[in-house]
Design a protein around this motif. Structure first.
Motif, PDB file in Angstrom:
ATOM      1  N   ASP A   1      -2.940   7.761 -47.102  1.00 33.28           N
ATOM      2  CA  ASP A   1      -3.045   6.412 -46.536  1.00 33.28           C
ATOM      3  C   ASP A   1      -3.963   6.339 -45.312  1.00 33.28           C
TER       4      ASP A   1
ATOM      5  N   SER B   1      -2.115  19.850 -47.423  1.00 33.36           N
ATOM      6  CA  SER B   1      -2.315  19.544 -48.829  1.00 33.36           C
ATOM      7  C   SER B   1      -2.494  20.859 -49.591  1.00 33.36           C
TER       8      SER B   1
ATOM      9  N   THR C   1      -3.358   2.761 -39.255  1.00 33.90           N
ATOM     10  CA  THR C   1      -4.427   3.148 -40.172  1.00 33.90           C
ATOM     11  C   THR C   1      -5.780   2.768 -39.590  1.00 33.90           C
TER      12      THR C   1
ATOM     13  N   TYR D   1      -1.862  10.325 -37.780  1.00 34.35           N
ATOM     14  CA  TYR D   1      -0.505  10.878 -37.713  1.00 34.35           C
ATOM     15  C   TYR D   1      -0.206  11.538 -36.381  1.00 34.35           C
TER      16      TYR D   1
ATOM     17  N   TYR E   1       3.972  15.617 -41.658  1.00 33.93           N
ATOM     18  CA  TYR E   1       2.631  15.706 -42.253  1.00 33.93           C
ATOM     19  C   TYR E   1       2.301  17.177 -42.495  1.00 33.93           C
TER      20      TYR E   1
ATOM     21  N   VAL F   1      -4.723  18.059 -44.370  1.00 31.72           N
ATOM     22  CA  VAL F   1      -3.367  17.507 -44.429  1.00 31.72           C
ATOM     23  C   VAL F   1      -3.263  16.486 -45.559  1.00 31.72           C
ATOM     24  N   HIS F   2      -2.102  16.428 -46.195  1.00 30.90           N
ATOM     25  CA  HIS F   2      -1.852  15.396 -47.209  1.00 30.90           C
ATOM     26  C   HIS F   2      -1.624  14.074 -46.481  1.00 30.90           C
ATOM     27  N   ASN F   3      -2.603  13.178 -46.572  1.00 29.01           N
ATOM     28  CA  ASN F   3      -2.564  11.919 -45.819  1.00 29.01           C
ATOM     29  C   ASN F   3      -3.329  10.844 -46.590  1.00 29.01           C
TER      30      ASN F   3
ATOM     31  N   VAL G   1      -3.502   7.501 -42.264  1.00 29.93           N
ATOM     32  CA  VAL G   1      -2.749   7.217 -41.043  1.00 29.93           C
ATOM     33  C   VAL G   1      -3.183   8.168 -39.932  1.00 29.93           C
TER      34      VAL G   1
ATOM     35  N   ARG H   1       1.613  21.103 -39.785  1.00 31.55           N
ATOM     36  CA  ARG H   1       0.315  21.482 -40.340  1.00 31.55           C
ATOM     37  C   ARG H   1      -0.268  22.719 -39.659  1.00 31.55           C
TER      38      ARG H   1
END
Length: 234
Positions: free
Chosen positions: A29, A42, A104, A33, A39, A25-27, A31, A71
């Motif tokens: 930071d 990626s 986070t 999620y 979310y 997953v594009h994450n 987090v 996702r």
């Protein structure tokens, strides 16, 4: 030809259900999620999904179903497309609920260093910070059984999330449900495969067809790396 619901059941009939974890997953930071919307996979995660679709292309798959989260849906889509199937959704395949969702968890900082969050860490056996393990078992077994019935005599793919997959596997293999998260054998885009004889699970298998695409720090047992976000809430 009659469908799965009208065919007579057989105690000898073999059905295979692949329980797949979604791709990366594009994450950026880091987090957690969890069940939050927005979310998506990626670029690498999409490559993982395509890899599994290719890996399963010659299998006798007649049913593909996914968690409602983006996702999972995005991971399942190329598999369904490869087999000319409509993608189904099952709410029971969703990620486990967690009170730390949206926070986070960096190395040496993040939510676990804040005293206000410690009250959620009192019981690792339930666990106290999220959806009870027993409840995850109940819903995941229901989802597996539904997929088995939909693909009876053939194969199904269910795309879900790391913790629910590991918990239901632990239950089937008669292991304790509480565990060290770092020890889960459930890498991104992995397949945990349940083979049914009639309505009974007779074996559980595990494979990682996209392991070469998985960053080392995201593999099972990997140590935390400063500056590298884990796939939280996966």
């Amino acid at each position: 030809m009659s469908d799965a619901t009208s065919r007579p059941k057989s105690d000898e009939e073999i059905t295979v259900v692949h329980l797949m974890r979604h791709g990366e997953v594009h994450n950026p930071d880091g987090v957690l999620y969890g069940r939050r919307a927005g979310y998506h996979l990626s670029e690498l995660g999409r490559r993982m999904a395509d890899r599994i679709a290719e890996h399963l292309a010659d299998r006798d798959i007649t049913h593909v179903v996914a968690s409602p989260l983006e996702r999972a849906q995005e991971t399942a889509t190329p598999i369904a497309k490869t087999h000319g199937l409509s993608l189904a959704t099952d709410e029971r395949l969703i990620e486990a609920a967690n009170v730390f969702e949206g926070k986070t968890f960096g190395v040496g900082d993040g939510a676990l260093k804040k005293p206000g969050n410690w009250k959620h860490l009192t019981n690792p056996f339930k666990p106290s910070w999220g959806e009870p393990y027993v409840e995850q078992v109940v819903r995941m077994m229901g989802a597996l059984d539904a997929a088995k019935d939909a693909a009876r005599g053939h194969e199904a793919v269910c795309v879900s999330h790391q913790l629910p997959i590991w918990i239901v596997r632990s239950f089937v293999e008669k292991r304790r449900l509480w565990h060290d998260p770092r020890r889960r054998q459930c890498t991104l885009a992995s397949l945990t495969t349940f083979t049914y004889k009639g309505d009974k699970i007779v074996s559980v298998g595990y494979s990682e067809p996209a392991l070469d695409l998985v960053p080392v720090h995201l593999r099972a047992g990997a140590k935390p790396v400063p500056g590298k976000a884990k796939a939280f809430g996966a």
